[in-house]
Design a protein around this motif. Structure first.
Motif, short mmCIF file in Angstrom:
data_model
loop_
_atom_site.label_atom_id
_atom_site.label_comp_id
_atom_site.label_asym_id
_atom_site.label_seq_id
_atom_site.Cartn_x
_atom_site.Cartn_y
_atom_site.Cartn_z
N ARG A 56 -0.97 -72.07 0.20
CA ARG A 56 -0.49 -71.62 -1.10
C ARG A 56 -0.41 -70.10 -1.10
NH1 ARG A 56 -5.31 -74.41 -3.23
NH2 ARG A 56 -5.61 -74.55 -0.98
N ALA A 57 -1.48 -69.41 -1.49
CA ALA A 57 -1.47 -67.95 -1.43
C ALA A 57 -1.38 -67.50 0.03
CB ALA A 57 -2.73 -67.39 -2.08
N VAL A 58 -0.68 -66.39 0.26
CA VAL A 58 -0.48 -65.93 1.64
C VAL A 58 -0.70 -64.43 1.83
CG1 VAL A 58 1.14 -67.78 2.21
CG2 VAL A 58 2.02 -65.64 1.26
N ASP A 62 -5.58 -54.40 0.64
CA ASP A 62 -6.83 -53.82 1.14
C ASP A 62 -7.89 -53.68 0.05
OD1 ASP A 62 -5.11 -51.89 0.00
OD2 ASP A 62 -6.03 -50.25 1.11
N GLU A 63 -7.46 -53.49 -1.18
CA GLU A 63 -8.43 -53.39 -2.27
C GLU A 63 -9.16 -54.73 -2.46
OE1 GLU A 63 -8.02 -53.28 -7.04
OE2 GLU A 63 -7.04 -51.59 -6.02
N VAL A 64 -8.41 -55.82 -2.41
CA VAL A 64 -9.01 -57.14 -2.59
C VAL A 64 -9.83 -57.54 -1.37
CG1 VAL A 64 -8.51 -59.59 -3.04
CG2 VAL A 64 -7.19 -57.81 -4.20
N GLY A 319 -1.14 -62.73 -6.95
CA GLY A 319 -1.68 -63.88 -7.67
C GLY A 319 -3.14 -64.14 -7.36
N LEU A 320 -3.46 -64.39 -6.10
CA LEU A 320 -4.85 -64.64 -5.72
C LEU A 320 -5.69 -63.38 -5.90
CD1 LEU A 320 -7.14 -66.31 -4.55
CD2 LEU A 320 -6.29 -65.73 -2.25
N GLY A 321 -5.13 -62.23 -5.56
CA GLY A 321 -5.87 -60.98 -5.70
C GLY A 321 -6.34 -60.76 -7.12
N ARG A 325 -10.23 -60.30 -8.28
CA ARG A 325 -10.67 -59.16 -9.08
C ARG A 325 -11.44 -59.64 -10.32
NH1 ARG A 325 -5.33 -57.21 -7.56
NH2 ARG A 325 -5.51 -55.33 -6.29
N ASP A 326 -10.99 -60.76 -10.92
CA ASP A 326 -11.75 -61.34 -12.03
C ASP A 326 -13.19 -61.61 -11.60
OD1 ASP A 326 -9.35 -61.40 -13.46
OD2 ASP A 326 -9.03 -63.54 -13.14
#
Length: 552
Positions: A56-58, A62-64, A319-321, A325-326
């Motif tokens: 799904r996410a790909v 670097d922050e995440v 999206g995943l990032g 972050r949440d």
């Protein structure tokens, strides 16, 4: 975790777990791992017995990646991910119009700026870490059937009704806090009466994942086809894994799903030189990309994270990032509240910080997607003109920002004070609400270290000068680890209360501008002093009571 505990504010009220996490995708798993690092036990409920096998996410920036570092997953992830060179825009004939490069070995946060990966592999890395964490119980093959919320403001636990899908047995788990990491159809969001704010029209796309042992003859970055008739995205996501996304009509999508020859014609601009039998189609799927953010993220200690709180089109790969972050934003706050170290109102800052940030990223994705793919006549003319200019001048390539993630601005912990607005920063130096960079550092004995590993899991006072007695008292009240940043050749003071690091590149000292920065556990600047801006003590009235109710 079988022994019952009590809700601090209501002695004698039985709870089965301090935190129930609903959903064991990457957001739920990272949230549980962060809570465990802060000493908070939790139970995670997931209907699938193993990582969901389809990609799904790909993409992860670097922050995440630093959030994975915070749960000791970054190195294992880096070994299985693939740094990308950035993004290129191509026209319908696949002529390059512009390239936005992310080809530096390390970004400002100590990792490659663009990292492509296969989500099931990330989930397995996180599950392996969970197995070694005694504070976390993962219940797979378990579906959450419903939530019974206590009266608002009562501080009573939430009842989580779950069913073992193997045996059919139902039971109720009482949790002091419930975190809904349960995706777009979130039961938790429904339970708190939250609704979606729609920020853009839904778009129907056709997604293809392919495994091929031969490298495709394509540039090693994301390709965005700016063709309003058939916009598409291509990216390599692993050593032998590739992803395509096409905006197709329903008729063309149906044909591609049932006719391999039609599917391969879609892929031909990238795969024409590869024998067809070497292309293993792992998945084809029809997706609806949505742009929406929940209007409420919290009711007391029931909170939303990830896709339960926000959905974004994929055009900027956030999206995943956004969900991770949440997790990073909330976990330390919830831990402080559950352990009685912080005021309950600290939880208010989660939505006030994260929701505007998520809205910004979703709207940015909508705008960029529209600019690259819209068939509207005015947009087509503007795009054609901009791309023509960019192709001949290179202006588009050089105009790309290094990050799309803004500093936090809302809430008592991130909002800048009137004093700070009267004496604005000149574009450099620590700013409240932004994340500290993570350049290469070494210990005084020459050992390379990452900044976040030096800072630890809690608050930190980062300084490139001796902290004042007042700053030391503030640090000790939180408590915050004191870290002094030295230049090569500096003679460190003999001070056992301070950890010293060497900043050979000078990047961290330049960022500090000769001053100090007080950092939250999620590496966000809580307060900073350099030049003529307010001192840490002067800013403390906006955050001290939330973080340490007794006062620093």
């Amino acid at each position: 975790m079988t022994a019952a505990t009590s809700v601090d504010s209501v002695p004698g009220v039985r709870v089965d777990t301090p935190v129930a996490v609903i959903g064991a995708g990457p957001v739920g798993l990272v949230t549980a791992l962060l809570l465990a690092r802060y000493g908070v036990p939790c139970q995670v409920f997931e209907r699938h017995p193993a990582p969901y096998p389809l990609p799904r996410a790909v993409h992860m920036d670097d922050e995440v990646m630093r959030i994975l570092q915070a749960v000791d997953a970054a190195d294992a992830f880096a070994a299985r991910s693939l740094p990308a060179l950035g993004m290129q825009l191509v026209d319908a004939r696949h002529r390059v119009l512009a390239r936005f490069l992310r080809d530096a070995p390390l970004g400002a946060h100590g990792f490659p700026q663009a990292n492509m990966f296969d989500q099931p592999e990330l989930e397995q890395i996180l599950r392996d870490l969970l197995e070694r964490q005694p504070l976390i119980d993962l219940h797979g093959d378990t579906e959450v059937l419903g939530l019974t919320l206590p009266p608002p403001g009562s501080a009573l636990p939430t009842a989580v009704r779950v069913q073992d899908l193997t045996t059919g047995r139902e039971r109720t788990v009482h949790a002091a806090a419930v975190l809904g990491c349960d995706g777009a159809a979130s039961l938790t969001r429904q339970a708190i009466g939250s609704h979606h704010q729609v920020l853009g029209e839904p778009q129907h796309w056709f997604v293809v994942d392919v495994r091929c042992p031969l490298p495709l003859p394509a540039w090693e970055g994301v390709h965005q086809v700016c063709d309003p008739a058939r916009p598409a995205t291509y990216m390599r996501i692993g050593a032998d894994r590739y992803r395509w996304e096409f905006r197709l009509t329903d008729q063309d999508a149906d044909a591609a799903m049932t006719d391999r020859s039609r599917l391969l014609r879609l892929l031909a601009p990238w795969t024409a030189s590869i024998p067809e039998e070497r292309l293993d189609v792992v998945r084809v799927a029809r997706y609806t990309f949505r742009a929406q953010v929940a209007d409420r993220w919290r009711q007391d200690r029931v909170l939303l994270l990830g896709d339960a709180a926000h959905l974004t089109p994929p055009f900027i790969g956030q999206g995943l990032g956004a969900g991770l972050r949440d997790a990073h934003n909330l976990a330390w706050k919830l831990a402080g509240v559950l352990k009685g170290r912080s005021a309950e109102t600290l939880l208010d800052t989660y939505e006030s910080e994260r929701r505007p940030h998520a809205v910004h990223l979703v709207r940015t994705a909508v705008l960029i997607g529209r600019a690259m793919t819209s068939a509207h006549p005015a947009v087509r003319v503007s795009r054609r003109t901009a791309l023509a200019v960019g192709r001949h001048t290179g202006l588009l390539t050089h105009a790309a920002p290094t990050t799309l993630s803004p500093a936090l601005q809302g809430g008592a912990l991130a909002r800048r004070s009137p004093t700070a607005r009267r004496t604005p920063f000149s574009g450099r130096g620590p700013r409240r609400g932004e994340i500290v960079p993570q350049p290469p550092l070494t210990t005084p004995d020459g050992r390379p270290e990452r900044l976040d590993d030096i800072l630890g899991d809690g608050f930190a006072l980062l300084a490139c000068r001796p902290p004042t007695p007042e700053e030391i008292r503030l640090a000790q009240a939180l408590p915050a680890k004191i870290v002094t940043v030295l230049s090569p050749g500096d003679t460190p003071a003999n001070d056992e209360t301070t950890t010293r690091v060497i900043d050979a590149s000078g990047a961290l000292r330049t960022w500090l501008r000769g001053g100090v920065a007080l950092l939250r556990p999620d590496r966000v600047v809580l307060a900073a002093h350099h030049g003529r801006n307010e001192s840490l003590a002067e800013s403390a009235h906006t955050w001290a009571k939330l973080l340490a109710p007794a006062g620093p």
